[in-house]
Design an enzyme around this catalytic site. Sequence first.
Site, PDB file in Angstrom:
ATOM      1  N   PRO A 268     -47.053 -15.055  35.159  1.00 12.68           N
ATOM      2  CA  PRO A 268     -47.030 -14.686  36.569  1.00 12.68           C
ATOM      3  C   PRO A 268     -47.605 -15.817  37.434  1.00 12.68           C
ATOM      4  O   PRO A 268     -48.564 -16.476  37.032  1.00 12.68           O
ATOM      5  CB  PRO A 268     -47.919 -13.435  36.653  1.00 12.68           C
ATOM      6  CG  PRO A 268     -48.264 -13.054  35.264  1.00 12.68           C
ATOM      7  CD  PRO A 268     -47.865 -14.153  34.340  1.00 12.68           C
ATOM      8  N   VAL A 269     -46.975 -16.037  38.581  1.00 17.00           N
ATOM      9  CA  VAL A 269     -47.403 -17.123  39.475  1.00 17.00           C
ATOM     10  C   VAL A 269     -48.605 -16.653  40.302  1.00 17.00           C
ATOM     11  O   VAL A 269     -48.712 -15.477  40.646  1.00 17.00           O
ATOM     12  CB  VAL A 269     -46.216 -17.508  40.400  1.00 17.00           C
ATOM     13  CG1 VAL A 269     -46.631 -18.532  41.440  1.00 17.00           C
ATOM     14  CG2 VAL A 269     -45.064 -18.052  39.558  1.00 17.00           C
TER      15      VAL A 269
ATOM     16  N   ALA B   7     -51.675 -16.133  39.574  1.00 14.54           N
ATOM     17  CA  ALA B   7     -52.377 -15.026  38.929  1.00 14.54           C
ATOM     18  C   ALA B   7     -53.546 -15.503  38.078  1.00 14.54           C
ATOM     19  O   ALA B   7     -54.146 -14.729  37.348  1.00 14.54           O
ATOM     20  CB  ALA B   7     -51.396 -14.233  38.059  1.00 14.54           C
TER      21      ALA B   7
ATOM     22  N   ALA C   2     -49.626 -25.380  35.750  1.00 19.15           N
ATOM     23  CA  ALA C   2     -49.918 -26.398  34.732  1.00 19.15           C
ATOM     24  C   ALA C   2     -48.981 -26.235  33.538  1.00 19.15           C
ATOM     25  O   ALA C   2     -48.519 -27.228  32.957  1.00 19.15           O
ATOM     26  CB  ALA C   2     -51.375 -26.292  34.283  1.00 19.15           C
TER      27      ALA C   2
ATOM     28  N   ASP D 216     -57.255 -26.543  33.467  1.00 20.20           N
ATOM     29  CA  ASP D 216     -56.008 -25.812  33.196  1.00 20.20           C
ATOM     30  C   ASP D 216     -55.019 -26.685  32.416  1.00 20.20           C
ATOM     31  O   ASP D 216     -54.502 -26.282  31.370  1.00 20.20           O
ATOM     32  CB  ASP D 216     -55.342 -25.349  34.498  1.00 20.20           C
ATOM     33  CG  ASP D 216     -56.074 -24.182  35.141  1.00 20.20           C
ATOM     34  OD1 ASP D 216     -57.204 -23.891  34.700  1.00 20.20           O
ATOM     35  OD2 ASP D 216     -55.526 -23.568  36.078  1.00 20.20           O
TER      36      ASP D 216
HETATM   37  C1  MEV Z   1     -58.572 -22.239  37.815  1.00 22.36           C
HETATM   38  O1  MEV Z   1     -57.991 -21.805  36.603  1.00 22.36           O
HETATM   39  C2  MEV Z   1     -60.012 -22.577  37.595  1.00 22.36           C
HETATM   40  C3  MEV Z   1     -60.766 -23.061  38.820  1.00 22.36           C
HETATM   41  O2  MEV Z   1     -62.073 -23.420  38.364  1.00 22.36           O
HETATM   42  C4  MEV Z   1     -60.093 -24.252  39.457  1.00 22.36           C
HETATM   43  C5  MEV Z   1     -60.155 -25.517  38.597  1.00 22.36           C
HETATM   44  O3  MEV Z   1     -60.964 -25.590  37.661  1.00 22.36           O
HETATM   45  O4  MEV Z   1     -59.400 -26.440  38.902  1.00 22.36           O
HETATM   46  C6  MEV Z   1     -60.911 -21.961  39.864  1.00 22.36           C
END
Ligand code: MEV
Length: 319
Positions: free
Chosen positions: A101-102, A104, A110, A152
């Site tokens: 899911p986008v 989310a 990524a 990510d």
């Molecule tokens: C996103 O999955 C995690 C965050 O910490 C953003 C990042 O690390 O780039 C919110």
Amino acid sequence: MPAVTASAPGKIILFGEHAVVYGRPAIAVPVTQVKARAVVSAAPGSAAGQVLIEAPSIHQQAYLADLAADDPLKKALTLALEHLQISRPPACKVRIGSTIPVAAGLGSGAAVSVALLRAFSAFLGHPLPDEVVNALAFEVEKLHHGTPSGIDNTVITYARPVFFQRREGGNLIETFPSPQPFTVLVADTGVPSPTAAAVGDVRRAWQQDPPRYEALFDRAGELTRAARKAIEAGKPHELGPLMDANHALLQEMGVSSPELERLVQAARAAGALGAKLSGGGRGGNMIALVEADQVEAVSQALLGAGAARAFMTRVEAQG
Ligand code: MEV
């Protein structure tokens, strides 16, 4: 030229989201129940250099040359071509699909980049090694949100649990032993929440009150380290209270939401060992640590509390 397919998993952050953007460690694991996939095939009737991109799930069909410079798909393909020093690729069609899911918190952007970089480079006859895929996917992540930590793209590229810390001169990317498997439920609030917005809001709040936010990030980093110790010691049940504590910090950072709170409370009330939001927050997904025999009860509780969907993932034992 035969068609080439590549896929990449989604991810969840177990500990340390947001704090990881500010140099504190975080732990993320891949989620193989959802996937992004890219298929690159030759388009013999078209002129050399023409790359047609089809992404039916987002109703996109366009030639590479016609996409805006800040389009993430264009960026990924262009970075691959530049890296391989290919100015005119053979005519081809790039088809992208994803069950992630986008917006989310599951790393859909990524994962698409990683799948695309792998399939396109292999089609061109030069499959990129993981370090390069990771570095190029990070460049694309900057389009999704200006200041990504890199966690990510890293967990998705290497497709194994990582202890990650952003560092000048080279990020710390460590795998670590996890002698006991554990089970995590992932539940979607159904509220889309682009990571960029939550990361931007945290940045503004941090700029307004650096000491408060630095202290929150420090505590999140300590929880991440404690979580790694518990996993390495083969005591994953100890992660429950650490997840609850991390969620409390994320609430204080201002990235929870009424929908996330409802799901986190419902999971705990149904017997989960711990629960927290995962990823950027504000919407998207939350996670709950459960014993194997609690999966059904906690899933039902999550769905009853309004989750759009819930699925189970296991973090398998790693040597
Ligand atoms: C996103 O999955 C995690 C965050 O910490 C953003 C990042 O690390 O780039 C919110």
